[in-house]
Scaffold this motif. Structure first.
Motif, short mmCIF file in Angstrom:
data_model
loop_
_atom_site.label_atom_id
_atom_site.label_comp_id
_atom_site.label_asym_id
_atom_site.label_seq_id
_atom_site.Cartn_x
_atom_site.Cartn_y
_atom_site.Cartn_z
N THR A 224 0.65 -1.34 0.21
CA THR A 224 -0.10 -0.01 0.02
C THR A 224 1.12 1.12 -0.04
O THR A 224 2.00 0.59 0.32
N SER A 225 0.75 2.68 -0.08
CA SER A 225 0.89 3.59 -0.69
C SER A 225 1.13 4.30 0.68
O SER A 225 0.16 3.76 2.13
N PHE A 226 2.12 4.86 1.38
CA PHE A 226 3.27 6.30 2.16
C PHE A 226 2.02 7.07 1.96
O PHE A 226 2.40 7.97 1.68
N ASP A 395 -7.41 6.89 0.24
CA ASP A 395 -6.70 5.74 0.11
C ASP A 395 -7.30 4.64 -0.36
O ASP A 395 -7.05 3.58 -1.43
N ARG A 396 -7.67 4.05 1.31
CA ARG A 396 -6.96 2.66 1.65
C ARG A 396 -8.94 2.50 1.41
O ARG A 396 -8.94 0.98 0.72
N ALA A 397 -10.07 3.61 1.03
CA ALA A 397 -11.25 3.00 0.80
C ALA A 397 -11.86 2.65 -0.94
O ALA A 397 -11.88 2.00 -1.06
N ALA A 398 -10.75 3.44 -1.81
CA ALA A 398 -10.71 2.98 -2.81
C ALA A 398 -10.01 1.68 -3.25
O ALA A 398 -10.43 1.53 -4.47
N ALA A 405 -14.63 7.81 -3.77
CA ALA A 405 -14.86 9.03 -3.37
C ALA A 405 -14.25 10.05 -2.81
O ALA A 405 -15.68 9.92 -2.23
N LEU A 406 -13.56 10.95 -2.02
CA LEU A 406 -14.43 11.84 -1.14
C LEU A 406 -15.34 12.50 -2.24
O LEU A 406 -14.83 13.69 -2.87
N GLU A 429 -7.10 2.53 8.33
CA GLU A 429 -7.42 1.20 7.49
C GLU A 429 -8.37 0.59 7.53
O GLU A 429 -8.96 -0.20 6.75
N LEU A 430 -8.81 -0.09 9.55
CA LEU A 430 -9.27 -1.60 9.33
C LEU A 430 -11.06 -0.61 8.84
O LEU A 430 -11.79 -1.30 8.45
N ALA A 431 -11.16 0.41 8.96
CA ALA A 431 -12.76 1.75 8.92
C ALA A 431 -13.26 1.08 7.56
O ALA A 431 -13.62 1.10 7.14
N ALA A 432 -11.32 2.00 6.94
CA ALA A 432 -11.84 1.73 5.18
C ALA A 432 -12.15 0.67 4.78
O ALA A 432 -12.58 0.63 3.43
N ALA A 433 -11.88 -0.28 5.08
CA ALA A 433 -12.18 -1.84 4.32
C ALA A 433 -13.05 -2.30 4.62
O ALA A 433 -13.37 -2.83 4.03
#
Length: 946
Positions: A224-226, A395-398, A405-406, A429-433
């Motif tokens: 994943t991206s930083f 980023d993680r949701a996408a 998108a926002l 990150e866990l929420a975005a998943a």
């Protein structure tokens, strides 16, 4: 300046960052949007050149800048940032960007430089999308371009696969591409297929690229991206340059490992013998740390102690050792690092741990939460991505739901999720998943049960990172019994606490007060408790909300919840009752600050009184002690709700605590313009005070009723209440009561047009409040004195007095007083025909009055803006505003504000005359507006006056 001579000190100075500190920005015109090709350049070895040839470098750099600027602008490039010798440019056309890069190398290499060896420029091109904001760009595309540039050499031009695909069929004349293959760049993400642009007549052969595939390291590729951490990354690299041991500390899931890996990747060229990661998570025995480090470095056991072999291996090496997750093998890690650093002069150690190693020379760096917006005061949508937590979630949701998108619809919910999760990367990150199966709004709604919700981590992640609960279980299990006990009990605090509060609330039942401090410091060391200094007001401790909820669940499971929350209630009841008299004296400001800091704890104690405590006396006492704080700081609606709740629960109680709560509720209702409720509360309080035979209480109730009557313009009745209150206050020796009664009588005299008497009474009241050290009482009275001066026609003196009160209210943080002063200054400015100033004052008052739900005040400010609009020739706007103000006044059953009352009908008639047949529509439009719509119209459609 960028340099690549290999020292940590130089590497720490060199990173390009695209968030955080802004550099000098050049904006030629509107920046390109959509798919953009970025051209980045810098000068290789510039640090050394500046140190050895400062005078000639100054001249050379000026020539370099002129060459690059001319070439880039000629080819329609947009230079959006310069940093020392580095240029960042954006191109709508990728072919033009490549042509510019080729021309730069041709021009620079053809130039005769006075600097020995000349200037060696390197260039990199990468294509993608980016957010344009404030004359700058933000996003992963820019980070990728910067990493691509870092892999190159002076006089070399590198292209990413994305750029190559756009230009390969249309390359500039006399240029070709050479395939350099796949390379891992220092962002640790996917490998990049890199190409070199060959320009006829220029150098074509270079050493291997400075990529992670060439430089010695064992850093793992990240999937994943930083995101974010520009400031922290710069600080970490800078501190590694200055110390032998840097330990990144923070709670579980704070992002320590990812930050350490990225810093190590950026520094890989600075260490001749490489950067090496040692993962300690699998270990259970501290004695295995030395063996694990040796295995990572390829050091085998011999016929002597392993530590000696390891020391001999490391002594001559320039190497960065990254020890990840030391907290559960702390003794083994600390002992090894100390031994290594004492014997290996070129060794640097970067460690991650929930707790510092605790050895000499160590620098501990606490990894903070990601930056978050205030969910209650969100910036515009295009600025939300300035916050790291928002960018990470998006980023993680996408990645989990392509196309996410926002948007204006989900922005508030995304901000709420990030804020409620404390900006903790793992939690976000866990929420975005969860966007795969839930909307962001649904995720936000379920965060009260976050440990059940946030369980969808990667199956390949360490077990402690697969769920939010597992991350906290890991930390909790490392604690000693007394540390677990204190952590559980600290969960009753909301927002934070002082040491004294912790000793009072958490001691007992197995924990001595004298032991609390030592245990608390151990929790700070373990990154579970955050410690802050409150601007000279002492030390403040707090838990992240996620940690607090986890600890609260353990408190309930241990059966301690009721006992500890009762102690919490008792502490804050005592605190509030100690604060109450101080709010009328010289220590007002310091106590307001203390109450503000403890407001969340007071709310928590009030909630306990409301929902659990059977005795209503506690709630009445607590709410009654802090209502003046709510009044001064503008918590009017909230304060009324707490007071009304306590009064309902304590209905029928005959106590001074109920009188105090009735008075507080009555005052706050009065300030908000709820006159019927204010009168009802005042009358009940008066009757109860008479029943209790409390002279001071009776005097206070009479004065409140007098203020109610003044606002309703029933001056004869107000005078009766004021005179009786003054007499009783004198009998009781209540000097505050006397000053307050004089204020009421001064308002009566002003309302009756007796300005000389009003002036005398108000001046006496101001002096008495000042003698008592009551800054708020004297300021509110002085403000009314300013209005009397205005009504006497002394506009200059009125303005001076009102400006003084505005400054005083700002010092106190009194939002109602600030709005009151602003509107009054607007009235005086209008009297003086200073329309620009008048409009500005009225406009500034409106948002405050809207927040406070001060409906009568809003009506006055709307009327002020209406008369200004009329004078400016904006009759339609005036008609709408007059209509909105009229509807609001009718709902309150109050007349037009005094400053325009004598001319009100004439003024409205003037608007009607100017609008003609259009008047009814404008008038009805205003009358049909809600309060919020009227305020929005007044602010967003405000005239531009100059």
């Amino acid at each position: 300046m960028n340099d690549h001579d290999g020292t940590p000190q130089e590497a720490a100075r060199t990173p390009r960052t695209y968030r955080g500190k802004r550099f000098f920005t050049l904006i030629m015109s509107a920046l390109p949007t959509g798919t953009i090709t970025f051209l980045f350049t810098d000068i290789e070895g510039s640090t050394r050149l500046w140190e050895e040839h400062p005078n000639t470098m100054r001249e050379a750099l000026a020539r370099h800048d002129a060459l690059l600027r001319g070439i880039i602008e000629t080819r329609r490039g947009h230079i959006f940032k310069t940093m020392g010798d580095a240029f960042d440019a954006a191109f709508e056309d990728a072919i033009a960007a490549v042509a510019a890069a080729a021309a730069i190398q041709q021009a620079v290499q053809a130039e005769v430089w006075t600097v020995p060896g000349g200037l060696k420029v390197r260039a990199a091109l990468h294509t993608g999308t980016a957010d344009a904001r404030g004359g700058d760009y933000f996003g992963q595309t820019l980070n990728r371009a910067a990493r691509l540039l870092a892999a190159g050499h002076g006089e070399q031009i590198l292209l990413s696969e994305a750029t190559r695909g756009l230009v390969e069929q249309s390359l500039p004349d006399r240029t070709t591409l050479r395939d350099l293959g796949q390379h891992r760049l220092r962002d640790l993400a996917r490998a990049e297929h890199i190409f070199q642009l060959l320009v006829a007549g220029l150098r074509a052969e270079f050493p291997p690229l400075r990529s992670l595939d060439v430089l010695p390291n064992n850093l793992p590729r990240q999937l994943t991206s930083f995101v974010g951490r520009a400031k922290e990354l710069t600080e970490v690299k800078s501190r590694i340059a200055e110390t032998s041991l840097l330990t990144l500390t923070g709670s579980g899931g704070a992002g320590k490992t990812r930050l350490a890996l990225q810093a190590a990747a950026d520094l890989v060229e600075s260490f001749t013998d490489g950067v090496w990661l040692v993962e300690l998570t699998p270990l259970s025995d501290p004695a295995l740390v030395t063996q694990t480090v040796a295995m990572t470095l390829g050091v085998r056991e011999e016929q002597r102690p392993l530590i000696q072999t390891l020391l001999d291996h490391l002594k001559p090496k320039s190497l960065l050792l990254v020890l990840d997750n030391c907290e559960h093998v702390l003794s083994g890690s600390a002992g090894l690092v100390q031994t290594l650093l004492q014997a290996c002069p070129q060794l640097r150690v970067l460690a991650t741990s929930q707790e510092a190693l605790g050895i000499a020379g160590e620098v501990a760096y606490r990894v903070p939460s990601l930056s978050m917006p205030d969910p209650d005061r969100l910036p515009p949508l295009d600025r939300l991505t300035e916050f790291e937590s928002i960018r990470l979630f998006v980023d993680r949701a996408a990645a989990n739901r392509p196309g996410f998108a926002l948007t204006p619809v989900n922005a508030a919910a995304v901000a709420q999720v990030c804020a409620r999760l404390d900006g903790i990367p793992l939690a976000i990150e866990l929420a975005a998943a969860r966007v795969k199966v839930l909307s962001v709004e649904e995720i936000a709604a379920k965060l009260d049960d976050r440990f059940r919700l946030l369980t969808g981590g990667s199956r390949t992640a360490p077990p402690r990172h697969q769920t939010l609960r597992a991350a906290l279980d890991w930390s909790y299990d490392l604690l000693a019994d007394e540390e677990r006990m204190l952590l559980r009990r600290l969960s009753v605090f909301a927002g934070g606490w002082t040491l004294a509060a912790a000793e009072a609330v958490c001691a007992g039942d197995g924990c001595e007060p004298s032991a609390v401090f030592d245990i608390l410091i151990r929790l700070v060391d373990r990154s579970l408790v955050i410690v802050e200094n409150l601007d000279g007001r002492g030390t403040w401790y707090r838990l992240l909300e996620t940690v607090r909820l986890y600890a609260r669940a353990n408190l309930v499971a241990a059966g301690e919840d009721e006992t500890v929350r009762q102690r919490h209630r008792d502490w804050y009841l005592q605190f509030a009752e100690n604060a109450e008299p101080e709010l009328q004296g010289p220590a007002l400001e310091s106590w307001l600050a203390r109450l503000e800091a403890e407001h969340d704890n007071i709310r928590a104690a009030l909630d306990w009184c409301k929902t659990t405590e059977p005795n209503p006396e506690y709630g009445l006492r607590l709410a009654g002690a802090v209502w003046h704080f709510w009044e001064v700081r503008g918590y009017l609606t909230e304060g009324r709700e707490w007071l009304e709740s306590a009064l309902t629960k304590g209905a029928g109680m005959l106590s001074s605590a109920r009188v105090k709560a009735l008075n507080g509720a009555g005052i706050l209702a009065l300030v908000q313009g709820d006159f019927p409720r204010a009168v009802a509360l005042g009358e009940e309080s008066l009757n109860l005070s008479r029943t209790l035979g409390d002279k001071r209480g009776i005097a206070s109730c009479l004065n409140i009723l007098g203020l109610d009557a003044c606002r309703l313009e029933k001056y004869d009745r107000a005078a009766q209440f004021g005179e009786e209150s003054l007499a009783l206050s004198r009998e009781a020796g209540d000097r505050w009561g006397e000053a307050g009664a004089r204020l009421t009588l001064g308002l009566v005299a002003r309302g009756q047009g007796d300005y000389a008497r009003a002036s005398a009474l108000l001046e006496d009241s101001v002096k008495q409040f000042q003698q008592l050290g009551d800054k708020w009482g004297s300021t509110i009275t002085l403000n009314n004195f300013g209005l009397v001066l205005r009504e006497m026609g002394d506009y200059q003196r009125a303005q001076t007095v009102l400006e003084e009160t505005l400054a005083l209210f700002r010092e106190l943080g009194d939002r109602w007083g600030i709005a009151f002063s602003l509107a009054n200054l607007g009235i005086v400015a209008w009297d003086r025909q200073e329309d620009t100033r008048a409009a500005a004052f009225f406009e500034e008052s409106l948002p405050l009055r809207k927040e406070l739900r001060d409906r009568r005040g809003i009506s006055t400010s709307l009327t002020g803006l209406a008369v200004v609009a009329l004078r400016l020739g904006q009759a339609e706007r005036a008609g709408v505003l007059f209509g909105a103000a009229e509807a609001l006044r009718e709902a309150l059953a109050v007349p037009p504000p005094p400053f325009i009352r004598d001319r009100y009908d004439h003024t409205v008639a003037e608007v009607r005359e100017k609008l003609g047949d259009a008047f009814p529509a404008a008038w009805q439009r205003g009358r049909a507006m809600t309060l919020d719509q009227a305020v929005e119209y007044a602010l967003t459609r405000a005239p531009s006056v100059a």
